[in-house]
Design an enzyme around this catalytic site. Structure first.
Site, PDB file in Angstrom:
ATOM      1  N   HIS A   1       9.158  -3.102   2.727  1.00  0.00           N
ATOM      2  CA  HIS A   1       8.116  -4.034   3.159  1.00  0.00           C
ATOM      3  C   HIS A   1       7.228  -4.474   1.990  1.00  0.00           C
ATOM      4  CE1 HIS A   1       4.764  -5.877   5.213  1.00  0.00           C
ATOM      5  NE2 HIS A   1       3.966  -4.880   4.852  1.00  0.00           N
TER       6      HIS A   1
ATOM      7  N   HIS B   1      -0.103  -2.179  -1.629  1.00  0.00           N
ATOM      8  CA  HIS B   1      -1.151  -2.494  -0.655  1.00  0.00           C
ATOM      9  C   HIS B   1      -1.297  -1.479   0.470  1.00  0.00           C
ATOM     10  CE1 HIS B   1       2.182  -4.380   1.682  1.00  0.00           C
ATOM     11  NE2 HIS B   1       1.399  -4.180   2.736  1.00  0.00           N
TER      12      HIS B   1
ATOM     13  N   GLU C   1      -3.777   3.687   2.552  1.00  0.00           N
ATOM     14  CA  GLU C   1      -3.862   3.910   3.992  1.00  0.00           C
ATOM     15  C   GLU C   1      -2.755   4.814   4.521  1.00  0.00           C
ATOM     16  OE1 GLU C   1      -4.654   1.280   8.018  1.00  0.00           O
ATOM     17  OE2 GLU C   1      -4.394   0.316   6.079  1.00  0.00           O
ATOM     18  N   ASP C   2      -1.578   4.725   3.926  1.00  0.00           N
ATOM     19  CA  ASP C   2      -0.419   5.403   4.512  1.00  0.00           C
ATOM     20  C   ASP C   2       0.102   6.596   3.717  1.00  0.00           C
ATOM     21  OD1 ASP C   2      -0.454   3.575   6.563  1.00  0.00           O
ATOM     22  OD2 ASP C   2       0.960   2.215   5.603  1.00  0.00           O
TER      23      ASP C   2
ATOM     24  N   ASP D   1       1.636 -10.413   3.502  1.00  0.00           N
ATOM     25  CA  ASP D   1       1.857  -9.217   4.318  1.00  0.00           C
ATOM     26  C   ASP D   1       2.074  -9.591   5.783  1.00  0.00           C
ATOM     27  OD1 ASP D   1       1.795  -6.474   5.166  1.00  0.00           O
ATOM     28  OD2 ASP D   1      -0.341  -6.656   5.577  1.00  0.00           O
TER      29      ASP D   1
END
Length: 253
Positions: free
Chosen positions: A63, A87, A91-92, A154
């Site tokens: 992605h 990006h 967060e992940d 995105d």
């Protein structure tokens, strides 16, 4: 955020090696040292997302690479391409902004932080979400428009792969795309992205209507194509008879 690594158990496919050859081919406008930094960002993101998969079963890193390729098609600078690749790492994954500063410098880290903040926006009502998202988007734009451009890339890739998402999420995400992201793309002059976001959102928001209208448009398009070819042929003949060399092209609207 909406399209992070799935929390559902996925049986991963055989180990896939994700290549960025397609991305680097589009980055011919960058200097060699900038391209080296982009490759470093890919390696960092690939390691950070190791073991994470999309709903399709593909490695999650596919992605960010796809987002970076969209940004490359807009000829964004090296920092933007690196931010696109990175990006989702804050967060992940266990990565922090300090880690990004240490590895890639404050500019790239700030872009990633801006993208992370946009992903974390939550609202109590639909009307509030729309107004607040616009405000936040334009605040980010005033600070650095590259945050908005990467965010649009995105969202575009996520809309292209919407079929992988649970169907109950389609309406909400598609409405948000129509009301927030597509208008911003239009304001920035990204007309192809604007049209694509509208088309993808409508396809998933109203699939039956989309199917019926698609057939009607395709039928009408065939008639228009025939007309254009006929006019083009007549013009070519007329120019040739007049001894004028001309190249004639036409398109459907």
């Amino acid at each position: 955020h909406l399209f992070g690594p799935t929390s559902q158990p996925i049986v991963p496919p055989k180990q896939q090696v994700v290549s960025i050859s397609g991305l680097t081919a589009k980055l011919h406008y960058l200097k060699p040292d900038e391209l080296a930094l982009v490759k470093k960002a890919f390696q960092f993101a690939d390691s950070a997302h190791l073991g994470q998969y999309r709903q399709s079963g593909e490695p999650y890193i596919t992605h960010p690479v796809a987002v970076a390729e969209l940004c490359a098609s807009w000829r964004l600078d090296a920092s933007s391409i690196m931010a696109a690749l990175l990006h989702d790492v804050i967060e992940d994954t266990g990565c922090t902004q300090d880690d990004l500063v240490a590895q890639f410098g404050p500019k790239v880290a700030e872009l990633v932080e801006g993208l992370t903040k946009l992903d974390k926006l939550e609202f109590q009502s639909h009307a509030e979400a729309q107004a607040e998202s616009f405000r936040k988007m334009f605040m980010a734009m005033a600070r650095d428009v590259r945050v908005i451009l990467v965010k649009l890339a995105d969202r575009t890739h996520n809309m292209r792969t919407m079929a992988e998402m649970p169907r109950e999420k389609w309406a909400r995400i598609s409405s948000e795309t129509l009301e927030i992201y597509a208008p911003i793309a239009h304001r920035l002059g990204l007309n192809q992205t604007y049209r694509e976001l509208q088309d993808l959102a409508f396809r998933h928001l109203k699939p039956w209507r989309y199917a019926i209208l698609s057939k009607a448009v395709a039928k009408a398009r065939n008639r228009r194509r025939d007309l254009i070819q006929k006019v083009q042929g007549e013009l070519e003949t007329t120019f040739s008879q007049a001894g004028i060399q001309a190249q004639i092209t036409g398109r459907e609207k």
